[in-house]
Design an enzyme around this catalytic site. Structure first.
Site, PDB file in Angstrom:
ATOM      1  N   GLU A 110     -22.202 -38.554 -38.678  1.00 36.70           N
ATOM      2  CA  GLU A 110     -22.121 -39.811 -38.787  1.00 36.70           C
ATOM      3  C   GLU A 110     -21.805 -40.754 -40.290  1.00 36.70           C
ATOM      4  O   GLU A 110     -22.203 -42.390 -40.256  1.00 36.70           O
ATOM      5  CB  GLU A 110     -22.699 -40.692 -37.662  1.00 36.70           C
ATOM      6  CG  GLU A 110     -22.532 -39.785 -36.193  1.00 36.70           C
ATOM      7  CD  GLU A 110     -23.363 -40.309 -35.058  1.00 36.70           C
ATOM      8  OE1 GLU A 110     -23.468 -41.878 -34.595  1.00 36.70           O
ATOM      9  OE2 GLU A 110     -22.787 -39.553 -34.182  1.00 36.70           O
ATOM     10  N   GLU A 143     -22.712 -32.901 -30.508  1.00 32.59           N
ATOM     11  CA  GLU A 143     -23.400 -33.875 -30.144  1.00 32.59           C
ATOM     12  C   GLU A 143     -22.625 -34.769 -28.559  1.00 32.59           C
ATOM     13  O   GLU A 143     -21.654 -35.257 -28.968  1.00 32.59           O
ATOM     14  CB  GLU A 143     -24.260 -35.010 -30.985  1.00 32.59           C
ATOM     15  CG  GLU A 143     -24.942 -35.089 -31.915  1.00 32.59           C
ATOM     16  CD  GLU A 143     -25.371 -36.062 -32.316  1.00 32.59           C
ATOM     17  OE1 GLU A 143     -25.491 -37.265 -31.335  1.00 32.59           O
ATOM     18  OE2 GLU A 143     -26.317 -36.397 -33.535  1.00 32.59           O
TER      19      GLU A 143
END
Ligand code: NAG
Length: 342
Positions: free
Chosen positions: A123, A264
Site C-alpha cells: 500500500e 490481504e
C-alpha cells in the site's frame, strides 16, 4: 515388520498425504504481522505452522525481512512472500547498488527458503514513495539475475482499494485518474514479467463505510439473491471487489491476463459496531476459505487460481485502530480465536 514401525510408517504416510492434499488443493496463506507486544517468538510460530499445523496453511507472507523470522523459515516447506518496507523504496530506486545489496542481504543467504513474491511496498500507492515503486521493482528484478534468482523469485507490489475510483458494479472498476499514470506502467510491468498484482480486499471496511448500500449478508458470502453485473452473478462482495481490480487492470493493459493475488483479506473480531465481532469474523473467513478451496475463481475470472492470504495470524495490539488490532485468528498461546484452521 514390527508393529511399532508399521504404526510409524502409517503415520508418516498419513502426514505426507495430508500435506500433499493441502498443498495441491489450497492456495491459502496467512499474513504474519509482528506489531504486537506479547507475540510468541518467530521460531515458535514457524514450528507451530510446520509441525503442529502440518502445513495446513502452506503460504506465509511477512512484512519485512526480519532476520529472526527468516532464520526460523530456513529449511521449511512454507512458501514465503516478503514485503520491501516502504522506507527502503527510495534507496532501492535511486542508488545503483542498493538493490543488489538488498538481494544479497535478504534473499541470497536464504537459499533454503521457498520465496514466492517480493512485494515492493505494501500500500505504498498512494503515499510519499508511490512514484518510486516501479523504479524500485525494476532495480530489484535486475538485481535478481546475477544471483541466479530470476526464475525463483517474483517481483510485485501490493495495492488496496484506495487506488480504485469505481468498484461498483465490478465492470466499472478502474484505477483512479490520480494513480493511473503510476499504475498503468506498473501493471504493464507485471504483465510483461508474468507477475501478479497483489491486492488487499476488505469487504468489512467497504460495508462499515457504506452500510446503506451494502448488506451484511453480501459481505459475508451469503446473500439471498445474487447481485447482477451484465451476465455475471455475484454472491459476494469479495468476488465483486476482486473483479473490480480485474477490470481495472484490463482497462490499463487491454489484456485480460494480468494475474491477481489477494494478499490481504479478513474480518476483525472487534472494531466498528455492529459489524466487527467474533461471529462475523468466523463466517467471513470460513466462507472465504470455502470459496478459495472450491477453485472456481470469480465470475469475471473463472480460471483464476484465487491465491488468498488471510489477514492474519495474531492480533497486533500496537497498531493504531481498534479494527486493525483485532484481525488475529490465533491467540499468542496458539489457541484458535475461532474455528477456521484445522
Ligand atoms: C505442538 O506439538 C508439540 C509436540 O507434539 C506439543 O508438545 C506442543 O504442545 C504443541 N503446541 C501447540 C501450541 O499446540
Amino acid at each position: 515388520m514390527a508393529p511399532a514401525s508399521a504404526v510409524w510408517m502409517a503415520m508418516a504416510l498419513l502426514t505426507l498425504m495430508q500435506q500433499l492434499s493441502q498443498i495441491s488443493g489450497a492456495d491459502l496463506g496467512v499474513n504474519y504481522g509482528t506489531k504486537g507486544s506479547y507475540l510468541p517468538c518467530p521460531s515458535q510460530v514457524i514450528n507451530f505452522l510446520t509441525n503442529n499445523m502440518s502445513y495446513a496453511i502452506p503460504l506465509v507472507r511477512i512484512y519485512e525481512p526480519d532476520t529472526e523470522i527468516l532464520e526460523a523459515l530456513k529449511g521449511t516447506n512454507l512458501i514465503v512472500s516478503m514485503a520491501v518496507p516502504d522506507p527502503e523504496i527510495p534507496q532501492i530506486a535511486w542508488d545503483d547498488n542498493y538493490a543488489s545489496t538488498w538481494v544479497n542481504t535478504n534473499i541470497q543467504p536464504y537459499s533454503d527458503i521457498r520465496f514466492r513474491y517480493i512485494i515492493v511496498g505494501s500500500e505504498s500507492i498512494p503515499g510519499p514513495n508511490a512514484g518510486l515503486v516501479l523504479q524500485a521493482m525494476r532495480r530489484l528484478r535486475d538485481a535478481l539475475a546475477p544471483f541466479g534468482l530470476l526464475d525463483h523469485v517474483v517481483i510485485t507490489t501490493a495495492v488496496s482499494a484506495a487506488v480504485l475510483i469505481n468498484s461498483y458494479p465490478p465492470s466499472a472498476g478502474q484505477f483512479s485518474p490520480e494513480y493511473v499514470g503510476l499504475l498503468g506502467p506498473i501493471v504493464q510491468f507485471l504483465y510483461d514479467t508474468k507477475a501478479p498484482l497483489i491486492i488487499h480486499v476488505y469487504p468489512y471496511f467497504a460495508l462499515a463505510s457504506d452500510p446503506e448500500h451494502i448488506s451484511l449478508d453480501y459481505a459475508l458470502f451469503k446473500p439471498e439473491t445474487p447481485i447482477l453485473d451484465g451476465t455475471y452473478r455475484y454472491f459476494s462482495l469479495f468476488e465483486a471487489m476482486v473483479d473490480a481490480f480485474a477490470y481495472a487492470t484490463e482497462k490499463v493493459t487491454g489484456a485480460m491476463d494480468v494475474k491477481i493475488v489477494v494478499g490481504e483479506t479478513g474480518w476483525p473480531t472487534a472494531g466498528i459496531s455492529p459489524f466487527a465481532n467474533m461471529g462475523n469474523a468466523y463466517t467471513y473467513n470460513n466462507n472465504l476459505k470455502a470459496l478459495v478451496k472450491s477453485d472456481r475463481g470469480t465470475p469475471r475470472r473463472p480460471d483464476l487460481n484465487l491465491e488468498t492470504y488471510i489477514f492474519e495470524l495474531f492480533n497486533e495490539n500496537l497498531k493504531e485502530s481498534l479494527d486493525d488490532q483485532n484481525f488475529g485468528t490465533f491467540y499468542p498461546n496458539f489457541d484458535h480465536v475461532y474455528k477456521l484452521w484445522p
